[in-house]
Design a protein around this motif. Structure first.
Motif, PDB file in Angstrom:
ATOM      1  N   ASN A  74       0.854  -1.179   0.000  1.00 33.07           N
ATOM      2  CA  ASN A  74       0.000   0.000   0.000  1.00 33.07           C
ATOM      3  C   ASN A  74       0.886   1.223   0.000  1.00 33.07           C
ATOM      4  O   ASN A  74       1.700   1.416   0.882  1.00 33.07           O
ATOM      5  N   TRP A  75       0.736   2.029  -1.021  1.00 29.55           N
ATOM      6  CA  TRP A  75       1.714   3.090  -1.223  1.00 29.55           C
ATOM      7  C   TRP A  75       1.283   4.380  -0.532  1.00 29.55           C
ATOM      8  O   TRP A  75       1.935   4.870   0.373  1.00 29.55           O
ATOM      9  N   ILE A  76       0.179   4.922  -0.966  1.00 26.67           N
ATOM     10  CA  ILE A  76      -0.284   6.189  -0.417  1.00 26.67           C
ATOM     11  C   ILE A  76      -1.716   5.984   0.029  1.00 26.67           C
ATOM     12  O   ILE A  76      -2.530   5.458  -0.728  1.00 26.67           O
ATOM     13  N   SER A  77      -2.020   6.356   1.256  1.00 27.01           N
ATOM     14  CA  SER A  77      -3.432   6.401   1.596  1.00 27.01           C
ATOM     15  C   SER A  77      -3.662   7.633   2.441  1.00 27.01           C
ATOM     16  O   SER A  77      -3.095   7.796   3.511  1.00 27.01           O
ATOM     17  N   ALA A  78      -4.428   8.533   1.894  1.00 19.94           N
ATOM     18  CA  ALA A  78      -4.722   9.783   2.582  1.00 19.94           C
ATOM     19  C   ALA A  78      -6.143  10.160   2.236  1.00 19.94           C
ATOM     20  O   ALA A  78      -6.480  10.312   1.071  1.00 19.94           O
ATOM     21  N   GLY A  79      -6.969  10.267   3.259  1.00 16.07           N
ATOM     22  CA  GLY A  79      -8.362  10.595   3.005  1.00 16.07           C
ATOM     23  C   GLY A  79      -8.992   9.524   2.134  1.00 16.07           C
ATOM     24  O   GLY A  79      -8.805   8.337   2.363  1.00 16.07           O
TER      25      GLY A  79
ATOM     26  N   LEU B 154      -8.223   9.051  -0.876  1.00 15.26           N
ATOM     27  CA  LEU B 154      -7.244   8.654  -1.882  1.00 15.26           C
ATOM     28  C   LEU B 154      -6.454   7.458  -1.365  1.00 15.26           C
ATOM     29  O   LEU B 154      -5.803   7.548  -0.325  1.00 15.26           O
ATOM     30  N   SER B 155      -6.555   6.358  -2.050  1.00 17.30           N
ATOM     31  CA  SER B 155      -5.777   5.193  -1.650  1.00 17.30           C
ATOM     32  C   SER B 155      -5.134   4.619  -2.897  1.00 17.30           C
ATOM     33  O   SER B 155      -5.821   4.226  -3.832  1.00 17.30           O
ATOM     34  N   ILE B 156      -3.819   4.622  -2.908  1.00 16.25           N
ATOM     35  CA  ILE B 156      -3.123   4.185  -4.109  1.00 16.25           C
ATOM     36  C   ILE B 156      -2.213   3.020  -3.764  1.00 16.25           C
ATOM     37  O   ILE B 156      -1.253   3.180  -3.028  1.00 16.25           O
ATOM     38  N   PRO B 157      -2.539   1.850  -4.259  1.00 16.19           N
ATOM     39  CA  PRO B 157      -1.653   0.713  -4.017  1.00 16.19           C
ATOM     40  C   PRO B 157      -0.477   0.762  -4.977  1.00 16.19           C
ATOM     41  O   PRO B 157      -0.600   1.297  -6.088  1.00 16.19           O
ATOM     42  N   PHE B 158       0.664   0.246  -4.552  1.00 12.97           N
ATOM     43  CA  PHE B 158       1.774   0.106  -5.469  1.00 12.97           C
ATOM     44  C   PHE B 158       1.626  -1.254  -6.106  1.00 12.97           C
ATOM     45  O   PHE B 158       1.999  -2.270  -5.528  1.00 12.97           O
ATOM     46  N   SER B 159       1.009  -1.305  -7.276  1.00 12.07           N
ATOM     47  CA  SER B 159       0.772  -2.605  -7.878  1.00 12.07           C
ATOM     48  C   SER B 159       1.058  -2.536  -9.365  1.00 12.07           C
ATOM     49  O   SER B 159       1.038  -1.473  -9.972  1.00 12.07           O
ATOM     50  N   PHE B 160       1.352  -3.704  -9.911  1.00 12.69           N
ATOM     51  CA  PHE B 160       1.694  -3.801 -11.315  1.00 12.69           C
ATOM     52  C   PHE B 160       0.558  -4.444 -12.085  1.00 12.69           C
ATOM     53  O   PHE B 160      -0.154  -5.299 -11.557  1.00 12.69           O
ATOM     54  N   LEU B 161       0.409  -4.034 -13.326  1.00 13.94           N
ATOM     55  CA  LEU B 161      -0.611  -4.616 -14.179  1.00 13.94           C
ATOM     56  C   LEU B 161       0.086  -5.370 -15.310  1.00 13.94           C
ATOM     57  O   LEU B 161       0.881  -4.794 -16.046  1.00 13.94           O
ATOM     58  N   ILE B 162      -0.195  -6.662 -15.390  1.00 13.54           N
ATOM     59  CA  ILE B 162       0.367  -7.458 -16.484  1.00 13.54           C
ATOM     60  C   ILE B 162      -0.760  -7.782 -17.437  1.00 13.54           C
ATOM     61  O   ILE B 162      -1.704  -8.481 -17.075  1.00 13.54           O
TER      62      ILE B 162
ATOM     63  N   ILE C 160      -5.146  14.544 -12.381  1.00 11.92           N
ATOM     64  CA  ILE C 160      -5.978  15.148 -11.340  1.00 11.92           C
ATOM     65  C   ILE C 160      -7.442  15.149 -11.769  1.00 11.92           C
ATOM     66  O   ILE C 160      -8.341  14.813 -10.994  1.00 11.92           O
ATOM     67  N   LEU C 161      -7.657  15.497 -13.036  1.00  6.49           N
ATOM     68  CA  LEU C 161      -9.028  15.521 -13.541  1.00  6.49           C
ATOM     69  C   LEU C 161      -9.624  14.111 -13.519  1.00  6.49           C
ATOM     70  O   LEU C 161     -10.807  13.932 -13.204  1.00  6.49           O
ATOM     71  N   ILE C 162      -8.799  13.115 -13.835  1.00  5.29           N
ATOM     72  CA  ILE C 162      -9.282  11.736 -13.767  1.00  5.29           C
ATOM     73  C   ILE C 162      -9.715  11.417 -12.346  1.00  5.29           C
ATOM     74  O   ILE C 162     -10.777  10.844 -12.098  1.00  5.29           O
ATOM     75  N   PHE C 163      -8.868  11.819 -11.379  1.00  6.40           N
ATOM     76  CA  PHE C 163      -9.197  11.521  -9.986  1.00  6.40           C
ATOM     77  C   PHE C 163     -10.482  12.225  -9.568  1.00  6.40           C
ATOM     78  O   PHE C 163     -11.344  11.642  -8.916  1.00  6.40           O
ATOM     79  N   VAL C 164     -10.607  13.477  -9.986  1.00  4.83           N
ATOM     80  CA  VAL C 164     -11.805  14.224  -9.616  1.00  4.83           C
ATOM     81  C   VAL C 164     -13.043  13.586 -10.252  1.00  4.83           C
ATOM     82  O   VAL C 164     -14.096  13.479  -9.624  1.00  4.83           O
ATOM     83  N   THR C 165     -12.901  13.136 -11.481  1.00  4.78           N
ATOM     84  CA  THR C 165     -14.060  12.606 -12.196  1.00  4.78           C
ATOM     85  C   THR C 165     -14.434  11.204 -11.723  1.00  4.78           C
ATOM     86  O   THR C 165     -15.600  10.920 -11.488  1.00  4.78           O
ATOM     87  N   PHE C 166     -13.422  10.347 -11.594  1.00  6.40           N
ATOM     88  CA  PHE C 166     -13.723   8.942 -11.313  1.00  6.40           C
ATOM     89  C   PHE C 166     -13.476   8.541  -9.857  1.00  6.40           C
ATOM     90  O   PHE C 166     -13.793   7.432  -9.459  1.00  6.40           O
ATOM     91  N   GLY C 167     -12.837   9.432  -9.086  1.00  2.58           N
ATOM     92  CA  GLY C 167     -12.554   9.091  -7.692  1.00  2.58           C
ATOM     93  C   GLY C 167     -11.465   8.058  -7.543  1.00  2.58           C
ATOM     94  O   GLY C 167     -11.314   7.464  -6.476  1.00  2.58           O
ATOM     95  N   SER C 168     -10.741   7.797  -8.592  1.00  3.78           N
ATOM     96  CA  SER C 168      -9.671   6.806  -8.539  1.00  3.78           C
ATOM     97  C   SER C 168      -8.723   7.078  -9.688  1.00  3.78           C
ATOM     98  O   SER C 168      -9.090   7.734 -10.666  1.00  3.78           O
ATOM     99  N   ILE C 169      -7.482   6.592  -9.546  1.00  2.00           N
ATOM    100  CA  ILE C 169      -6.590   6.717 -10.688  1.00  2.00           C
ATOM    101  C   ILE C 169      -6.083   5.345 -11.116  1.00  2.00           C
ATOM    102  O   ILE C 169      -5.134   5.244 -11.878  1.00  2.00           O
ATOM    103  N   GLY C 170      -6.706   4.299 -10.586  1.00  2.00           N
ATOM    104  CA  GLY C 170      -6.350   2.951 -11.022  1.00  2.00           C
ATOM    105  C   GLY C 170      -6.960   2.706 -12.403  1.00  2.00           C
ATOM    106  O   GLY C 170      -8.108   3.082 -12.651  1.00  2.00           O
ATOM    107  N   TYR C 171      -6.200   2.068 -13.304  1.00  5.12           N
ATOM    108  CA  TYR C 171      -6.698   1.869 -14.667  1.00  5.12           C
ATOM    109  C   TYR C 171      -8.043   1.154 -14.645  1.00  5.12           C
ATOM    110  O   TYR C 171      -8.991   1.553 -15.319  1.00  5.12           O
ATOM    111  N   HIS C 172      -8.087   0.087 -13.846  1.00  8.21           N
ATOM    112  CA  HIS C 172      -9.278  -0.758 -13.864  1.00  8.21           C
ATOM    113  C   HIS C 172     -10.526   0.054 -13.515  1.00  8.21           C
ATOM    114  O   HIS C 172     -11.505   0.069 -14.261  1.00  8.21           O
ATOM    115  N   ASP C 173     -10.459   0.764 -12.363  1.00 14.80           N
ATOM    116  CA  ASP C 173     -11.618   1.541 -11.914  1.00 14.80           C
ATOM    117  C   ASP C 173     -12.012   2.573 -12.960  1.00 14.80           C
ATOM    118  O   ASP C 173     -13.191   2.741 -13.283  1.00 14.80           O
TER     119      ASP C 173
END
Lengths: 455, 632
Positions: free
Chosen positions: B67-72, B74-82, B187-200
């Motif tokens: 788990n890389w960043i979690s604040a409020g 915003l939760s960003i895992p350090f993960s790889f996509l294959i 940032i706009l992606i995060f604001v729009t989708f509430g996430s920056i993970g590709y899948h979400d």
């Protein structure tokens, strides 16, 4: 309570040493005694015992006692020279130990009589110690000024206590608090009493405009005594101040809040601004000590749950930082017969260890991260901010900016000025303690939770 | 193997740490082995991952590392996509990267900064792998910035030369302009989708209406980032200057890998683009304009690396054209084939420069085919590949792009084929001037001509083979082949592809292929007749040129335009602010406050008279004031 009994006994032993001539053993006995006292004091943690409705060893008292004991232990090591003169040696010991007894009483009282006794037991040895350098005129002057001004302030304090007693019919803090919140209108003499007590306490913590004694006394007194006054006395006085005003008198805060606000602002500005022009480091530190009282007043003003731990942390950080700076000023001024800023020129070349410890201590006093002083200020400012004193926090921030100027003047002198090439011999026990202090300053800054979480 | 993916970026990182810390004490041989070995190890794992992925049904694996960043919220895992896309890029990066490492052990062997060079190269590979492996935009951004940093370090590798340092700064700053767009997009992606993970993000985006304004804004902002990194109009001028770095760097970073990051990003976010046709059009237009514009500049350049640099800009333009017309597979295909032949061409150019004792001006070369035959043959193969000659790799990928362009808009196709003609012309101009005719250099250089060592020629041969056969994995249906790449990548572009249906009759495709081949042959003929039959040599420095020639030779004065439109005004403003705001106002305030405090201090000091009577007087006055104000 254990601390109180043990310290008193140590004081008596010190007096007996003169009669039974084991003077040479006294120094180790006292150091050991302080360690024992510290350990025994810790057994009072969470017991919350009330003694005769006079004193209560709650966690607040135990924590402040612990801080006082740690600082006293460091102080004893740094002040070893003070206990080497042949004459009056046992008197010095006894006076300091009884002063500590007074300090412990001041952090644990629940009765105004005990408050007064504590203050006097602390103050009277200090009057004598300030003049302990009998052949030095300025030391005599310091003692004399301190006594007269102190007596004057004590008068106001006593008058205030009498008036409060007159209005409430009790010396007991909880009974007074009950009367305050009781709903029945209090006689107007009560308010006069509160304000007069405020004046008395403000004098003890050297808050402006009752601070005038401090620079003169701090400079005139022997440096080790100044260090004692600037750390232990100030910590005890603040603990007493907070104990009285944040609980007992919190019900009538509108009477004294405004005054404390003005005093805090004045103290911050006068202390920091006047320190800027000082050429003597000792006098500069005296003004800095006045200024730090201003920061602590901020927490008193906030008077929320947060302020107890904020003051405890601030007092710890400030005390160990000051012990180190005063100790180094003492070493330098002994070696060079001058306590001017010039005496520090090029210290980083001649005595790098002293320079580094001094720098860390000064950075802490200035409030630069990651030292303890930064978090001390941070907690104080936060507690004041949460209480809505935004204006005062702004003044405090400006004041600490000014503070950076005079602290860094010393650092610049140490690192960027040419030295006279004289290397100063430092005793090894001093070296060890100074390094420990430096580590402690940084450690406190890195792990502030260990102290801030206590209360 | 997929579980071991964390090793892929870790190996080059370890290589970087070892070489960076201890490289000075190690011999060049050991540094070379560690540097190349780390990348080879990564390549082996990448190969394993590729085959495992090819064989398995599940085409998308997310490997959570921590788990890389979690604040409020915003939760960003350090993960790889294959998935097929990232695994393909892994192969390109580590494969080409390894060859270039090997090549560098020979090319850089006389350089005193040898270990530093390998440390940077390994660090670059690490960041590039991070860029393509991350499962969210933030990890991509970290890699994105990291490769930018490495690019800066490597362009300015010979930092004693001020011009090189300036080129490095230019690359860095121009990239920063693009990065700002990318960051705003994230940032706009995060604001729009509430996430920056590709899948979400992509799952939510799928259900949005086509032409949604927010999606278009996101797509355009991301494209601004891609413009910077992939050197598109108007942010392309850093790439030609980036040739200041050692030639292997040009091959690895400025041709084969880093500059394709923009393509990767858009291909990764394909659904966002598919749903914003306006953004797609912008991408296509910028792409084709860049392709054409850079090709015209390439016609008149005389520095062997500059020609290749403009050709890179131009080829990147084709990739964006492909993305813009929805040919995502085509773009990735071209990334791959381009990586092969452009790395080959750059390394070949490096070999030529090596043989010519550092000379880069093709006017001073000529007739080199006698002296350096391996380099000559591989270079020719690379040239044929980039020209799009059947059945070299470039033919298939370029054909796919142009076919899609035709379908989308005939004008795009026409501009594309015009650019392709110019590409063929300037590449053959380069080839003929370098390898044919008489030697035009100094006597000393001629005496010194020699083929490069094995460590340099073997990578050339491997890349030449790849350039020749690399296109066979994507043979179009019209030629009765199988488009393996399309099949492999189909899960990645699944949600886009059913929105973009292609229907082009085989007859049209044959026609287009024929046109392309015809145009290529004509271009080669012209180049041959001018530079071989007539033995024309481009005008020497200082000679008066035809107006049009002069315009192109001077790169349309774009650098000068930027200089006077942006750099100079900025410097002027900066200077004005420095002189007025900083020196006068800010310093004035600061010094004024300082003097005020000192003055106050000297006044307040006087209050401390030392007279007890005065002190007590002040105390009493204060007490009276307190009592008076508080009680009445």
């Amino acid at each position: 309570m254990k601390a109180l009994i043990l310290l008193s006994s140590l004081g008596v032993i010190a007096l007996l040493a003169e009669i039974f001539s084991f003077k040479k053993l006294l120094y180790p006995i006292v150091l050991l005694g302080l360690i024992t006292t510290f350990v025994l004091n810790m057994f009072d943690w969470d017991t919350n015992k009330l003694y005769f409705k006079m004193m209560q060893f709650d966690n607040y008292a135990v924590a402040f006692t612990a801080v006082i004991l740690v600082v006293a232990f460091l102080w004893f090591i740094m002040a070893e020279g003070f206990f080497k003169e042949e004459s009056n040696l046992t008197d010095h010991f006894a006076l300091v130990l009884f002063a500590l007894v007074g300090a412990v009483m001041m952090v644990s009282y629940t009765n105004m009589a005990m408050l007064f006794l504590g203050i006097e037991i602390l103050s009277i040895p200090m009057y004598i110690l300030a003049g302990s350098n009998k052949t030095d005129v300025s030391s005599n002057e310091a003692a004399f000024k301190y006594l007269i001004m102190g007596a004057f302030a004590t008068g106001f304090l006593l008058f205030g206590i009498a008036l409060v007693y007159g209005a409430t019919g009790s010396f007991d803090l909880s009974e007074i608090a009950a009367a305050v919140s009781g709903g029945t209108a209090l006689s107007s003499i009560f308010y006069v009493g509160v304000l007069l007590m405020l004046v008395g306490m403000a004098f003890k913590v050297s808050a402006a405009p009752f601070h005038f004694w401090a620079p003169d006394v701090y400079q005139g007194a022997p440096t080790v005594v100044t260090a004692f006054m600037a750390t232990i006395v100030k910590t005890a006085a603040f603990a007493a101040f907070l104990r009285l005003f944040s609980t007992t008198f919190s019900g009538v805060s509108e009477t004294w809040m405004q005054t404390v606000w003005v005093m805090a602002a004045l103290t911050l500005l006068v202390g920091n601004i006047t320190a800027v022009m000082q050429t003597s480091t000792k006098r500069m530190l005296a003004y800095s000590s006045v200024a730090h009282a201003g920061y602590m007043l901020l927490a008193l003003l906030a008077a929320n749950n947060y302020s107890n731990s904020a003051i405890l942390y601030y007092a710890s950080a400030y005390s160990i930082g000051s012990i180190a700076t005063f100790a180094i000023v003492n070493i330098i001024s002994d070696a060079k017969n001058s306590d001017g800023v010039d005496a520090f020129n090029g210290l980083s070349k001649t005595n790098p260890m002293l320079a580094i410890v001094m720098t860390i201590a000064l950075l802490s006093l200035a409030g630069i991260p990651p030292t303890a002083g930064f978090f001390a200020k941070y907690f104080i400012f936060t507690s004041a901010f949460m209480a809505g004193n935004i204006g005062l926090v702004l003044i405090a921030i400006i004041a600490s900016l000014i503070g950076v100027y005079y602290y860094f003047r010393l650092i610049i002198a140490m690192y960027f000025k040419e030295s006279d090439g004289q290397t100063i011999a430092v005793e090894s026990n001093h070296k060890i303690v100074l390094v420990i202090i430096a580590i402690a300053i940084v450690a406190l800054g890195l792990f502030p939770d260990y102290i801030i979480g206590l209360l | 193997m997929i579980k071991l993916v964390w090793l892929v970026p870790l190996l080059p990182l370890i290589g970087f740490i070892i070489i960076g810390l201890f490289g000075k004490k190690l011999s060049k041989g050991i540094v070379g082995i560690i540097g190349s070995g780390a990348v080879l190890g990564a390549f082996a794992i990448a190969l394993g991952i590729f085959f495992e992925l090819k064989g398995s049904v599940q085409k998308e694996h997310t490997i959570d590392l921590f788990n890389w960043i979690s604040a409020g919220k915003l939760s960003i895992p350090f993960s790889f996509l294959i998935d097929p896309l990232s695994s393909l890029f892994l192969l390109i990066i580590t494969g080409i990267g390894f060859l270039i490492h090997v090549y560098s052990t020979g090319y850089m062997s006389h350089d005193e900064g040898f270990f530093r060079f390998f440390a940077y190269l390994n660090l670059f590979i690490f960041f590039m792998l991070l860029l393509v492996l991350g499962s969210n935009y933030l990890i991509m951004f970290v890699g994105w910035e990291g490769v930018g940093l490495c690019s800066y370090l490597l362009i300015g590798f010979w930092f004693k030369n001020t011009a090189y340092n300036n080129a490095a700064k230019k690359a860095f700053i121009m990239n920063r302009v693009g990065d700002l767009g990318f960051l705003l997009g994230i940032i706009l992606i995060f604001v729009t989708f509430g996430s920056i993970g590709y899948h979400d993000v992509f799952e939510q985006a799928k259900n949005m209406a086509s032409g949604n304004a927010t999606l278009t804004a996101i797509a355009l902002l991301l494209f601004v980032g891609a413009m910077g990194k992939s050197a598109q109009l108007p942010l392309y001028t850093w790439l030609p200057d980036a040739m200041a770095g050692p030639t292997p760097v040009s091959a690895l970073i400025h041709a084969a890998t880093m500059v394709t990051a923009g393509i990767y990003m858009i291909a990764r976010s394909n659904i966002l683009y598919t749903l914003s046709p306006d953004a797609m059009n912008v991408v296509a237009i910028i792409g084709v304009c860049t392709a054409l514009f850079a090709a015209t500049i390439g016609l008149a350049q005389n520095d062997i690396k500059k020609v290749l640099a403009y050709s890179t800009v131009s080829q990147l333009g084709y990739m964006f054209l492909a993305l813009g017309v929805g040919a995502y597979t085509g773009a990735v295909f071209h990334v791959m084939t381009h990586a092969f032949f452009k790395a080959l061409l750059f390394l070949g150019a490096g070999s030529v420069i090596h043989a010519m004792s550092g000379e880069q001006d093709i006017r001073k070369m000529g007739g080199l085919k006698k002296y350096i035959s391996t380099t000559h043959i591989t270079f020719l193969l690379g040239t044929l590949a980039i020209a799009g000659c059947f059945p070299f790799s470039g033919f298939f990928s370029k054909d796919e792009i142009l076919a899609h362009a035709w379908e989308h808009n005939k004008l795009l196709w026409f501009l594309g084929i015009l650019g392709a003609a110019m590409t063929t012309f300037y590449m053959f101009r380069l080839y003929f001037l370098t390898f044919h005719g008489k030697f035009r250099g100094t006597h000393e250089q001629e005496h010194h001509l020699h083929e490069s060592p094995k460590s340099m020629t073997i990578p050339l041969i491997v890349l030449a083979i790849l350039s020749v056969v690399g296109g066979l994995i994507g043979i179009p249906e019209a030629l009765h082949g199988t488009h393996y790449l399309e099949e492999f990548l189909s899960p990645v572009f699944e949600s886009s592809s059913f929105r973009l249906v292609h229907h082009l009759s085989h007859e049209t495709e044959y026609l287009l292929m024929g046109m392309a081949t015809l145009v290529m042959i004509v271009a080669i003929y012209f180049a041959h007749s001018i530079y071989v039959k007539k033995n024309t040599v481009p005008a020497a420095e200082g000679e008066e040129l035809q107006p049009l020639h002069k315009l192109v030779y001077n790169k349309y004065w774009i650098d000068e335009l930027y200089e006077s439109l942006i750099t100079k005004p900025l410097n002027l403003i900066s200077e004005a602010f420095y002189k007025l705001v900083d020196n006068q106002i800010v310093d004035g305030i600061v010094n004024g406050v300082g003097s005020l405090i000192t003055w106050l201090s000297s006044v307040l000091r006087l209050a401390q008279t030392g007279n007890i009577g005065f002190y007590v007087f002040v105390m009493v006055i204060s007490i009276v004031l307190i009592l008076f104000t508080q009680l009445f």
